[in-house]
Design an enzyme around this catalytic site. Structure first.
Site, short mmCIF file in Angstrom:
data_model
loop_
_atom_site.label_atom_id
_atom_site.label_comp_id
_atom_site.label_asym_id
_atom_site.label_seq_id
_atom_site.Cartn_x
_atom_site.Cartn_y
_atom_site.Cartn_z
CD GLU A 87 -96.38 -15.42 26.58
OE1 GLU A 87 -97.18 -15.98 25.57
OE2 GLU A 87 -96.03 -15.98 26.11
CG ASP A 104 -109.30 -21.02 45.38
OD1 ASP A 104 -109.66 -20.58 45.87
OD2 ASP A 104 -108.45 -22.10 45.56
#
Length: 563
Positions: free
Chosen positions: A277, A228
């Protein structure tokens, strides 16, 4: 021989039968469905949609044919701005359920072949966030105040705001606090409502906290984040005055010292290392209002985010020339950075396109009148087929597959959009696109829940419901189902970065992608074009004869040159 075609019959292809070439980089041509949880489905009869309601309706979304679900905020929040004021980023607000409900929703979605993207709100927190409450309680000089933008005021007694910035919701972007000793004290920055203080992203603790929040939700199993106000995190050094400006450009359509600052990209490069990751093709999607699509492309460079909303396309009128221009500019801007284009027509912040296109062009995305409902729906259906034919990823806002219009006559006493209470010429227009969607023809809330709904649904909502449209030839819902099924079976739909424009009459867009051809008539009159093969789908009735096709006004057609 003359043949007349209407919308193709409902597709039977199961949504989970994905094309084999979409296993990697699934997001490049994904169709992502936005769920606004409070308005989607209510499981406990309190009038408010919730996570269990979403979970129960996941089979509907699978059968619709989408790839992923984007959930608007469900975090712990005082709800000053419908959950975009977050008090605890690691907790679910009780109105929506709890963390176990979120976990179950994610697991069920994965079991159905759907991915889950959650909203993240990093530009600001709630004023009830623990950091901000402590900052107020500890007074001037508190280290916690450095994590927000606290400043002394101007004027002899500090009675004036630190600068001239205005809130997106109207009024000053600064609020003065009352200090613990009762005196009038410092001011804090909030680009949105006063209950939404902006974080200071120059402070390392803010970055550390959000990298931790990312890992928290990634460990639970989410497939990505919609960010956002992705363009707003970093402010210009010194927070300089804005000077003369147009209030309507504050969303980022002009150069502003609080939006689209270059330093924001350092944040996203750090976030990308966290996301990488994790296995499973997790993604970031930016809500980035920028002056140009070229500036938007900066957010999706290879070491930053994966997608960015195409607000330039959303804001374009139903006009062939304007649409072609924004399509070309979008594809040209995204190609050098290797990112897919995105296409979107509606979301929870703008007037639904069935209403936008029902009104005269040039009014923007904040329409407050119903307009010509029949015209708006016809154009909305045509615009949808055009959008889904373009190369890249598409976003669908809940209820648009039903052809829902905005509810433009909500009583003042039920409105909840903060802009309604802030003034500055705004009237809370966003409530109109957030009215709970209808599932059934009858019932107190048309199947939304067992009781009423938090915003009143209009009479006649039931005839637009999923129940009323399912299996109904020519319905908007069946048009979406057929279009999304075709995207899974037609190799030239979806992924890619270019179109081959074809000659077409004035007011008509026509392009080829391999063996697929899309023709969109944006004019107000019927036109005759070439028939480009076997008709796949049309948003309205099309007549073919002797190698030509007659397209009614505001109609889009898909053809394939394969038998």
């Amino acid at each position: 021989m003359t043949q007349q075609h209407s919308v193709i019959a409902p597709a039977q292809t199961p949504a989970k039968a994905q094309r084999s070439d979409r296993r990697g980089d699934w997001w490049r041509d994904a169709v992502i469905y936005q769920v606004y949880p409070r308005s989607f489905a209510d499981s406990n009869g309190d009038g408010m949609g919730d996570l269990e309601g979403v979970r129960a309706r996941l089979p509907y979304l699978r059968d619709l044919g989408i790839d992923a679900v984007w959930l608007s905020p469900f975090y712990a929040s005082p709800q000053a701005d419908a959950g975009y004021d977050v008090a605890d980023y690691r907790a679910v607000d009780p109105m929506f359920g709890n963390l176990l409900d979120a976990d179950a929703l994610i697991r069920d979605a994965h079991g159905l072949g759907l991915r889950i993207i959650v909203d993240l709100v990093p530009n600001h927190s709630s004023d009830q966030h623990e950091w901000f409450k402590r900052a107020l309680g500890e007074g001037p000089g508190s280290p916690l105040r450095e994590r927000y933008h606290f400043r002394p005021g101007k004027g002899e007694h500090g009675e004036l705001p630190p600068n001239d910035w205005e809130s997106i919701f109207g009024g000053p972007a600064w609020t003065r606090v009352t200090e613990p000793d009762g005196s009038a004290g410092e001011w804090y920055l909030h680009l949105f409502a006063p209950e939404q203080p902006d974080f200071n992203w120059e402070h390392p603790a803010v970055g550390d906290e959000f990298r931790s929040i990312l890992r928290f939700w990634l460990d639970i199993g989410v497939d990505g984040f919609r960010i956002d106000v992705a363009h707003g995190l970093v402010k210009a050094e010194g927070l300089p005055d804005l000077g003369s400006h147009d209030q309507l450009k504050l969303l980022g359509n002009d150069v502003m010292p609080f939006f689209d600052q270059d330093g924001v990209h350092d944040v996203y490069r750090q976030w990308r290392t966290v996301l990488d990751e994790y296995a499973g093709e997790r993604i970031f999607v930016a809500e980035a209002w920028t002056p140009t699509v070229e500036r938007t492309a900066n957010y999706v460079r290879p070491d930053e985010l994966h997608q960015a909303f195409n607000f330039q396309y959303l804001s374009t009128d139903w006009d062939a020339e304007e649409l072609r221009t924004v399509v070309d500019r979008t594809l040209e801007a995204m190609r050098p950075v290797g990112a897919p284009a995105t296409w979107v027509l509606s979301n929870h912040d703008v007037t639904r396109h069935a209403t936008r296109f029902a009104n005269p062009p040039g009014l923007g995305t904040q329409i407050r009148t119903a307009g010509d409902r029949e015209l708006g729906l016809r154009r909305a259906r045509a615009a949808t087929l055009l959008m889904l034919a373009l190369p890249g990823s598409a976003y669908v806002y809940q209820g648009e597959e039903l052809g829902l219009p905005d509810v433009v006559d909500l009583p003042d006493e039920v409105r909840q959009d903060p802009a309604y209470f802030r003034g500055a010429g705004q009237d809370g227009f966003r409530d109109g696109c957030r009215v709970p969607i209808p599932w059934t023809r009858d019932g107190s809330s048309y199947g939304f829940g067992s009781a009423g709904s938090w915003l009143p649904q209009p009479d006649g909502w039931g005839e637009l419901s999923i129940e009323a449209q399912t299996g109904t030839p020519g319905s908007t819902l069946e048009l979406y189902r057929s279009a999304l099924a075709a995207r899974r079976t037609q190799p030239d739909l979806g992924a890619g970065d270019s179109v081959e424009w074809l000659r077409a009459p004035e007011g008509v867009l026509a392009f080829r992608r391999g063996e697929f051809v899309c023709v969109a008539n944006t004019s107000g009159e019927s036109v005759t074009t070439s028939a480009y093969g076997r008709l796949l789908l049309a948003s309205g009735e099309v007549t073919e004869a002797d190698g030509e096709a007659k397209l009614p006004a505001d109609t889009t057609v898909w053809w394939t040159t394969t038998p």
